[in-house]
Design an enzyme around this catalytic site. Structure first.
Site, PDB file in Angstrom:
ATOM      1  N   THR A 130      18.874   0.003   3.948  1.00 60.41           N
ATOM      2  CA  THR A 130      18.599   0.078   5.386  1.00 60.41           C
ATOM      3  C   THR A 130      17.773   1.289   5.804  1.00 60.41           C
ATOM      4  OG1 THR A 130      20.694   1.245   5.684  1.00 60.41           O
ATOM      5  CG2 THR A 130      20.745  -1.152   5.896  1.00 60.41           C
ATOM      6  N   GLU A 131      17.219   2.024   4.859  1.00 60.54           N
ATOM      7  CA  GLU A 131      16.563   3.294   5.170  1.00 60.54           C
ATOM      8  C   GLU A 131      15.471   3.172   6.242  1.00 60.54           C
ATOM      9  OE1 GLU A 131      18.245   4.032   1.019  1.00 60.54           O
ATOM     10  OE2 GLU A 131      17.510   2.341   2.198  1.00 60.54           O
ATOM     11  N   VAL A 132      14.696   2.081   6.217  1.00 59.10           N
ATOM     12  CA  VAL A 132      13.576   1.970   7.161  1.00 59.10           C
ATOM     13  C   VAL A 132      14.047   1.914   8.613  1.00 59.10           C
ATOM     14  CG1 VAL A 132      11.971   0.872   5.554  1.00 59.10           C
ATOM     15  CG2 VAL A 132      13.538  -0.555   6.902  1.00 59.10           C
ATOM     16  N   PHE A 136      13.654   6.561   7.240  1.00 56.08           N
ATOM     17  CA  PHE A 136      13.652   6.986   5.841  1.00 56.08           C
ATOM     18  C   PHE A 136      12.886   5.962   4.991  1.00 56.08           C
ATOM     19  CE2 PHE A 136      17.130  10.192   6.042  1.00 56.08           C
ATOM     20  CZ  PHE A 136      16.607  11.093   5.138  1.00 56.08           C
TER      21      PHE A 136
END
Length: 253
Positions: A130-132, A136
């Site tokens: 899920t970084e985006v 991130f």
């Protein structure tokens, strides 16, 4: 931060349940230390990694997130290198590793599970890179993920940042076994025990081949495989395995 239960199957628990087991610097260092211990322990034949409480790992440490944009380049790079060492260590660990995903495995937590050789996931748990969603990039995890599922699926998961249900994660090849709620650790330990019955030399060499072959051409891959095939015939594990086969008993590895 990391609780260890020693034995034939080492159990490593991410042990910060109140905060959903984030990958804090202390957690990262604890995992690296525990993996070193498991490799050096001759009794340990496999490793199971799971989370305490209701989550496997929620990923980044919130306390770290609050100050990440204010950290200098050197500190950020040191932190990135520490995470890199953990993912690389887990992905290349010489003994079999099994993740027991007992709850949400998100961002770096999803990366931890993906870095293990085998993954057991509870029905009802979720997994996602899920970084985006917060700006991130799942940079370190992407190195492993693209090997696991291929470029098109990796693009889907990394660009959307969506969460996967257990059944879809299994269909995509990210998960090997599903378990009923509350049973991920039990199923993972049983799977690790099954793997640990096999010859340690064979397991280690198989892992080394699987690491090397995706980056090799056809001819080089076959040459490496032929060398491995020849080398393993000289090992004590093979001699014991053949002896046990003809004596109609279980081998004593």
């Amino acid at each position: 931060m990391v609780q260890v239960e020693r034995g034939r199957v080492y159990r490593l628990y991410l042990n910060d349940p109140e905060r959903r087991n984030p990958l804090s610097p202390a957690m990262v260092e604890g995992l690296l230390k525990a993996l070193d211990e498991a490799e050096e322990d001759p009794e340990a034949k496999a490793v199971v990694l799971t989370g305490k409480g209701q989550a496997f790992s929620a990923g980044a440490d919130l306390a770290f997130l609050e100050r990440v944009t204010e950290m200098g380049a050197e500190e950020n790079y040191r932190h990135s290198l520490s995470l890199m060492r953990l993912f690389h260590r887990l992905y290349t660990f010489p003994k079999p590793t099994v993740a027991a995903v007992n709850g949400p495995a998100v961002a770096g937590g999803a990366g931890l599970a993906t870095a293990c050789d085998l993954v057991v996931m509870e029905e009802g748990a979720k997994l996602g890179y899920t970084e985006v969603k917060i700006g991130f990039v799942a940079a370190l995890v992407s190195v492993i993920l693209v090997r696991a599922v291929g470029e098109k699926v990796a693009k889907d998961l990394l660009l959307t940042g969506r969460l996967l249900e257990a059944k879809e994660a299994k269909a995509l090849g990210l998960v090997n076994r599903l378990s009923p709620p509350g049973k991920a650790l039990e199923v993972a330990v049983a799977l690790a025990e099954e793997v640990a019955q096999n010859a340690p030399t064979s397991l280690r060499l198989t892992k080394e081949l699987l690491l090397a072959l995706p980056g090799m051409g056809l001819e080089d891959g076959f040459r490496l495989a032929a060398l491995a095939n020849a080398w393993v015939r000289e090992t004590g594990d093979l001699k014991e395995g053949i002896r046990a086969f003809f004596e109609k008993r279980k081998p004593r590895f």
